[in-house]
Design an enzyme around this catalytic site. Sequence first.
Site, PDB file in Angstrom:
ATOM      1  CD  GLN A  92      -1.144  -0.338   3.600  1.00 55.98           C
ATOM      2  OE1 GLN A  92      -1.719   0.899   4.352  1.00 55.98           O
ATOM      3  NE2 GLN A  92      -1.526  -1.416   3.802  1.00 55.98           N
ATOM      4  CG  HIS A 286       4.139   0.842   3.517  1.00 59.73           C
ATOM      5  ND1 HIS A 286       3.712   1.950   2.876  1.00 59.73           N
ATOM      6  CD2 HIS A 286       3.462   0.546   4.405  1.00 59.73           C
ATOM      7  CE1 HIS A 286       2.560   2.262   3.653  1.00 59.73           C
ATOM      8  NE2 HIS A 286       2.452   1.340   4.544  1.00 59.73           N
ATOM      9  NE  ARG A 305      -6.131  -2.095   1.467  1.00 56.32           N
ATOM     10  CZ  ARG A 305      -7.171  -1.229   1.992  1.00 56.32           C
ATOM     11  NH1 ARG A 305      -7.834  -0.746   1.003  1.00 56.32           N
ATOM     12  NH2 ARG A 305      -7.508  -0.969   3.010  1.00 56.32           N
TER      13      ARG A 305
END
Length: 451
Positions: A92, A286, A305
């Site tokens: 995301q 990340h 996402r």
Amino acid sequence: MLIFIENTPRAYAWGSSEALAEMLGRAPSGAPEAELWLGDHPGSPANVAKAAGTSLTLIDLIASDPERYGVRGGPLPFLTKLLAIGAPLSLQVHPNLEQARAGFAAEEAAGIPRDAANRNYRDPNHKPELLVALTEVRALSGFRPLNQVGADLATLITVASEHAAQLTTPAEHTAAAELRSGIELLEVLHEHLSRTQRTDAEFRAWLLEVMQHDPRVPLAITAVRAAAEAGSGSTLDAALASGRAQVLRELLQAYPSDPGVLVSLLLHLLVLEPGQAIFLRAGQLHAYLSGVGVEVMAASDNVLRAGLTSKHVDIAELCRIVDTNDLSDPYLPGIAIAPGVTVWRPEVEDFQLFRARLCPAPEEWDDPPTEPMPRAIECPASEIEIAAEYPLVLVVTDGRVRVDRPDGEISEVANVRRGQSLYVSAGEPIRLTGSGEAYLATVGVAGTSAG
């Protein structure tokens, strides 16, 4: 005022079934418990503990006297969480302030309900995040150099090709053909890595698009799986960067056909020891993988996402806001500002995070101790003072900490054990004594963030 606060952990599927219960000193519920929110965010506001039989949230408390309990007459600009990561989270990114405001306004104008599954922007705020590890924490964070990605792709291609060559029986013909098709896409990606005329940032953006939309992606994931299984404990583990092969196996087990498995190859794999921290800037791709930590962020719920999820993925919008530049150093070092006190101050105005480690003065020690000393006994401080210009959210993560405000209008004292939390209203400094470890989140050094 020193006000005990509490909340019910969020039961997300990726949560640990034991870690938060152990921290809070109670039996596990049997369900995954992922996040304990300690703030006034409407998604899960903390409750004032022992509120005389009534239900009083931190939102209610601040609304009752905004100047006394809020930040400049309004809500908190930050949210504190305890995270217990039992399985990988989604890949995301979070928007910057300008992107959040524009995206929120556009979705409001389009009439998309704020709780709709396909909503990207649930509020007009950015969401920078800071996480400090309490146990070992593993995470994927930020883009790593492309030569490292190329080396790992080459290894995966070699191991998968060796496995495909062993599929020689008629019954294995279809599997071998599918595996070779998946290897072909990995080879295309690897060839482009060495011959592309694009900048690194442009190439990463192209890779994200390919990994999400190329029809061969499911077969490429099959090839990665074949390499991960065939290379277990041997070729793959030795050739890939430390821990990368194991992460691939875990992601494949949790998300067997998700393009995020391929995207993970683009990112740094971090292993944080207790007390190490990472700061996630706007646009930084990340995913947390495992471990327990304290997290503080801007008060927002905006998430876009890229995979490793069953939730809404808007790859076009993600590619518009993601930062595809190299991240040279994913870690954020803490600053020791006094004996026993470390502070993490990222480049945002919304928050900063203190860690206080305390041990009794030697003359106060039991001989022998009547109960085990916490790990924080190594700290050099028996008394710590923390300024409270703005409200503080305090959570004790080890031992027992005594909090008092000696120069306040009235005498205030709270004895806070491991797993308990306090909301400290703005005012005179507070003093910490006892034997343990506490984290304290408050507004950043530059004051409240605009918006």
